[in-house]
Motif scaffolding. Structure first.
Motif, PDB file in Angstrom:
ATOM      1  N   ILE A 472      -0.421  34.242  30.011  1.00  0.00           N
ATOM      2  CA  ILE A 472      -1.716  34.929  30.055  1.00  0.00           C
ATOM      3  C   ILE A 472      -2.666  34.158  30.961  1.00  0.00           C
ATOM      4  CG2 ILE A 472      -3.768  35.510  28.687  1.00  0.00           C
ATOM      5  CD1 ILE A 472      -1.851  36.202  26.373  1.00  0.00           C
ATOM      6  N   ILE A 473      -2.665  32.833  30.834  1.00  0.00           N
ATOM      7  CA  ILE A 473      -3.503  31.995  31.709  1.00  0.00           C
ATOM      8  C   ILE A 473      -3.087  32.181  33.167  1.00  0.00           C
ATOM      9  CG2 ILE A 473      -4.180  29.630  32.296  1.00  0.00           C
ATOM     10  CD1 ILE A 473      -5.291  30.550  29.613  1.00  0.00           C
ATOM     11  N   GLY A 474      -1.774  32.191  33.419  1.00  0.00           N
ATOM     12  CA  GLY A 474      -1.262  32.375  34.779  1.00  0.00           C
ATOM     13  C   GLY A 474      -1.707  33.698  35.381  1.00  0.00           C
ATOM     14  N   VAL A 475      -1.633  34.772  34.576  1.00  0.00           N
ATOM     15  CA  VAL A 475      -2.052  36.093  35.052  1.00  0.00           C
ATOM     16  C   VAL A 475      -3.545  36.099  35.378  1.00  0.00           C
ATOM     17  CG1 VAL A 475      -2.386  38.500  34.353  1.00  0.00           C
ATOM     18  CG2 VAL A 475      -0.229  37.364  33.888  1.00  0.00           C
ATOM     19  N   GLY A 480      -6.778  37.828  37.743  1.00  0.00           N
ATOM     20  CA  GLY A 480      -7.879  38.111  36.819  1.00  0.00           C
ATOM     21  C   GLY A 480      -8.925  39.081  37.335  1.00  0.00           C
ATOM     22  N   ALA A 481      -9.349  38.929  38.594  1.00  0.00           N
ATOM     23  CA  ALA A 481     -10.424  39.765  39.145  1.00  0.00           C
ATOM     24  C   ALA A 481      -9.904  41.070  39.757  1.00  0.00           C
ATOM     25  CB  ALA A 481     -11.195  38.976  40.198  1.00  0.00           C
ATOM     26  N   ALA A 508      -9.368  49.261  34.774  1.00  0.00           N
ATOM     27  CA  ALA A 508     -10.132  48.073  34.363  1.00  0.00           C
ATOM     28  C   ALA A 508      -9.666  46.878  35.170  1.00  0.00           C
ATOM     29  CB  ALA A 508      -9.944  47.810  32.873  1.00  0.00           C
ATOM     30  N   LYS A 509     -10.497  45.860  35.178  1.00  0.00           N
ATOM     31  CA  LYS A 509     -10.068  44.598  35.785  1.00  0.00           C
ATOM     32  C   LYS A 509      -9.110  43.911  34.817  1.00  0.00           C
ATOM     33  CE  LYS A 509     -13.886  43.770  38.925  1.00  0.00           C
ATOM     34  NZ  LYS A 509     -14.955  42.863  39.359  1.00  0.00           N
ATOM     35  N   GLU A 545     -18.323  37.843  41.020  1.00  0.00           N
ATOM     36  CA  GLU A 545     -17.527  38.946  41.566  1.00  0.00           C
ATOM     37  C   GLU A 545     -16.237  38.441  42.202  1.00  0.00           C
ATOM     38  OE1 GLU A 545     -17.929  42.376  41.734  1.00  0.00           O
ATOM     39  OE2 GLU A 545     -19.471  42.102  40.208  1.00  0.00           O
ATOM     40  N   GLU A 546     -16.339  37.239  42.830  1.00  0.00           N
ATOM     41  CA  GLU A 546     -15.197  36.693  43.575  1.00  0.00           C
ATOM     42  C   GLU A 546     -14.709  35.418  42.895  1.00  0.00           C
ATOM     43  OE1 GLU A 546     -13.985  35.798  48.230  1.00  0.00           O
ATOM     44  OE2 GLU A 546     -16.080  35.770  47.624  1.00  0.00           O
ATOM     45  N   PHE A 547     -13.532  35.497  42.299  1.00  0.00           N
ATOM     46  CA  PHE A 547     -12.953  34.348  41.606  1.00  0.00           C
ATOM     47  C   PHE A 547     -11.932  33.665  42.511  1.00  0.00           C
ATOM     48  CE2 PHE A 547      -9.639  32.442  38.918  1.00  0.00           C
ATOM     49  CZ  PHE A 547     -10.411  31.624  38.091  1.00  0.00           C
ATOM     50  N   LYS A 548     -12.161  32.368  42.816  1.00  0.00           N
ATOM     51  CA  LYS A 548     -11.245  31.618  43.677  1.00  0.00           C
ATOM     52  C   LYS A 548     -10.636  30.460  42.889  1.00  0.00           C
ATOM     53  CE  LYS A 548     -13.431  32.586  48.149  1.00  0.00           C
ATOM     54  NZ  LYS A 548     -14.086  31.980  49.331  1.00  0.00           N
TER      55      LYS A 548
END
Length: 654
Positions: A472-475, A480-481, A508-509, A545-548
């Motif tokens: 789940i963490i890996g996904v 995630g975004a 959904a995200k 909005e942008e997860f890096k």
């Protein structure tokens, strides 16, 4: 304390592949880079660097993290030192507040020894450039050797005053602890007296791969018969002479770029070569070449060219080193200089072009070199010639690669005019003896470390929940975004009043889907680290909005960053395609991200329901069971029905 703005600028500028590339030879492997582990002995690369995620993972030792974590692991930097090192590399000005006396006292012993060594380095340089004695004696000596001002500064050369305690007195005056002065070997303490170890010597700082001062080499300039010409720092917690090469911090990038390393004997050989323009050169600093030193080079290149003086003692020492290099599976060439010359003097008298041409034309394969050298000693003596041939075959036997061994046997046969069959027989005899010796050592080692095992040792049980939470963490980290279309199977009552499953599609995200599903079931992670990472990711995804990933990994603690790295790099290495072995039925390659997310959530629900059923079954026989079996059996029946529903949703039997 370093300001946050500096830390942010460092992380933004630093590239993990560039920084690690200074210490390890990296080769492209798909979207990643691979190399030999700098933390363990290995011949097959298991060290992986991800430029996209800006993280690294060493599968042989289990270590991993971001660029700062690498420097802390490899160079034993503190966090602030790693930031300063990167700031210097990327020309970023460091803003920081001054440390309090209490903070200085909290530095550990090893760090205190580094601080003392850095102070000594500065002191010796100041003594060389800013005192009359230093200029007249030390600077004059270096310039007579042909070193320019730039070279002297580049290698941080210095001078220790010809006074019993000039350095020690200044260090104590500046607040440095005498205990650390003694432990680094800079000061010799006897009863109530203390005096400088390197009194009246020109100084060569010995640096780690990253440029930290580990110790010193000092050359005396007077004609004192009792004093050693060269004196090195004694072994300490930060200086192990068998594990460091002089000049490696200046040479590492060129060694990797040129894919070759020149190995010389002394400090001045390294400096003169570097000044002439050949920068991929290091020295064992007067000590016999060791396996650890060879491995240091092996991280950067597979090719070593050994350079030595024309004297017989130097040649014999080089031959001993060649076998060690061959044992490490490396390619070695040998080059000697004209009579009366050494690398220092030859480089000083020739231009870069002349020196390069000489090295190219005179570097010999180790077999040819060994044959020509030892043939001079054996001359026409058949017994000595036989010993020479056996000596050459012994060197060949050290080579791990069977193809290379065969090629060298054929070359030896041609040079020495002896049949290949005899050489192969001799090689087999030598290798058989070596193998028997190795087995004997292994048996002795196993015997000394023998542990009595229990009669019945149960196989280790797979922690399915750990694997599912980890996934789940890996996904979340990878997708995630990302916005996806999810199809949920919902229980609905049909016209006949029966419960049936019908598909319901919504967009959904990924993080929203996971978050809402876990909230709905009131599921919390069983593993604390995963719960902390999960909370941090969800919080970050809700706010931006942008997860890096490469930015996120730099905002968490080193321990959490290491956990994240392990998750991501295992995704890279295994692609989660071995879940069937662990009874977790996910087929990432055949399904979309949305289906993958659904499968993980349903697997986790099924696993937790299964655990609940087992708990209820155990409670049936519990002495504390006061409720009666009827209620428990009813609960078990409900959970079994729920598990059937989950099985139907997964469209498979669990």
């Amino acid at each position: 304390m370093i300001h946050k703005a500096t830390v942010d600028a460092v992380f933004e500028a630093a590239r993990v592949e560039e920084v690690i590339g200074d210490f390890v030879q990296l080769k492209k492997a798909g979207s990643n880079f691979k190399g030999l582990s700098p933390f363990s002995e290995e011949k097959t690369p298991s060290f992986m660097v991800s430029p996209v995620k800006q993280i690294w993972k060493d599968f042989s030792s289990g270590k991993g993290g971001n660029v700062v974590a690498f420097l802390m692991e490899h160079e034993h930097f503190t966090y602030p030192e790693a930031i300063k090192y990167l700031a210097k590399k990327y020309n970023i000005e460091v803003e920081e507040t001054e440390q309090t006396d209490e903070q200085k006292q909290q530095a550990d012993e090893r760090e205190s020894m580094f601080l003392v060594s850095e102070f000594a380095n500065t002191f010796f340089q100041n003594s060389l450039h800013k005192t009359e004695e230093g200029k007249a004696i030390g600077l004059t000596y270096f310039k007579e050797r042909g070193f320019t001002e730039d070279t002297i500064k580049k290698f941080s050369l210095g001078y220790s005053p010809n006074s019993w305690d000039a350095f020690t007195a200044e260090a104590i005056k500046k607040g440095y602890n005498l205990d650390y002065l003694e432990k680094t070997g800079l000061t010799i303490v006897k009863e109530e007296k203390q005096f400088d170890r390197f009194k009246g010597r020109v100084m060569f700082p010995i640096q780690s791969m990253s440029g930290r001062v580990l110790g010193f080499g000092g050359r005396i300039l007077s004609n004192e018969k009792k004093a050693a010409k060269y004196l090195n720092s004694p072994e300490s917690d930060i200086y192990h002479k068998s594990k460091i090469l002089y000049g490696i911090s200046h040479a590492k990038q060129t060694i990797a770029k040129e894919d070759n390393c020149y190995l010389v004997e002394g400090y001045t050989d390294v400096i003169q070569f570097y000044q002439t323009g050949i920068k991929n050169v290091v020295s064992s600093s007067g000590t016999a070449l060791t396996t650890d030193q060879i491995r240091l080079i092996n991280r950067l290149t597979k090719n070593i060219t050994v350079l030595f003086d024309s004297d017989a003692a130097g040649m014999r020492a080089s031959i001993r080193g060649i076998d060690l290099i061959l044992e490490q599976g490396m390619n070695v060439k040998v080059c000697s200089f004209p009579e009366g010359e050494d690398p220092d003097s030859f480089a000083k008298q020739n231009t870069l072009e002349e020196l390069t041409t000489y090295l190219e034309e005179n570097a010999q394969d180790f077999i040819s070199f060994k044959a020509s050298l030892l043939q001079q000693e054996s001359k026409d003596d058949p017994i000595k010639k036989a010993e020479l041939i056996r000596d050459m075959v012994t060197s060949i036997s050290k080579i791990p690669d069977v193809i290379k061994r065969e090629i060298y046997v054929r070359e030896c046969s041609r040079i020495m005019d002896i049949s290949e069959e005899v050489l192969f027989d001799t090689l087999a005899q030598i290798r058989n003896v070596d193998i028997k010796d190795q087995r004997k050592q292994q048996k002795q080692s196993q015997k000394s470390m023998e542990v009595v095992k229990p009669a019945t040792e149960k196989p280790q049980k797979v922690d399915r929940q750990h694997l599912l939470e980890r996934s789940i963490i890996g996904v979340l980290l990878l997708y995630g975004a990302q916005e996806e279309e999810f199809e949920d199977m919902m229980l609905k009552e049909n016209e006949d009043g029966e419960l049936v499953m019908e598909p319901e599609v919504h967009t959904a995200k990924v993080f929203e889907k996971i978050y809402l599903d876990l909230q709905e079931d009131e599921i919390e992670f069983a593993h604390d680290n995963f719960q902390e990472i999960y909370g941090a990711i969800i919080n970050q995804l809700h706010q931006t909005e942008e997860f890096k990933v490469d930015v996120f990994v730099n905002t968490v603690s080193p321990e959490i960053a290491s956990e994240i790295t392990e998750i991501l790099m295992n995704e890279e290495k295994y692609k989660i395609d071995r879940w069937h072995d662990k009874e977790i039925h996910v087929k990432l390659k055949k399904h979309s991200v949305s289906q993958y997310v659904n499968d993980i959530i349903l697997n986790l629900r099924g696993h937790l329901v299964g655990k609940k059923i087992e708990e209820l079954k155990e409670s049936l026989n519990s002495p504390e069971n006061n409720e009666g079996n009827h209620d428990i059996l009813s609960d078990i029946s409900d959970y079994l029905y729920l598990r059937k529903i989950l099985s139907d949703k997964l469209n498979r039997v669990i």
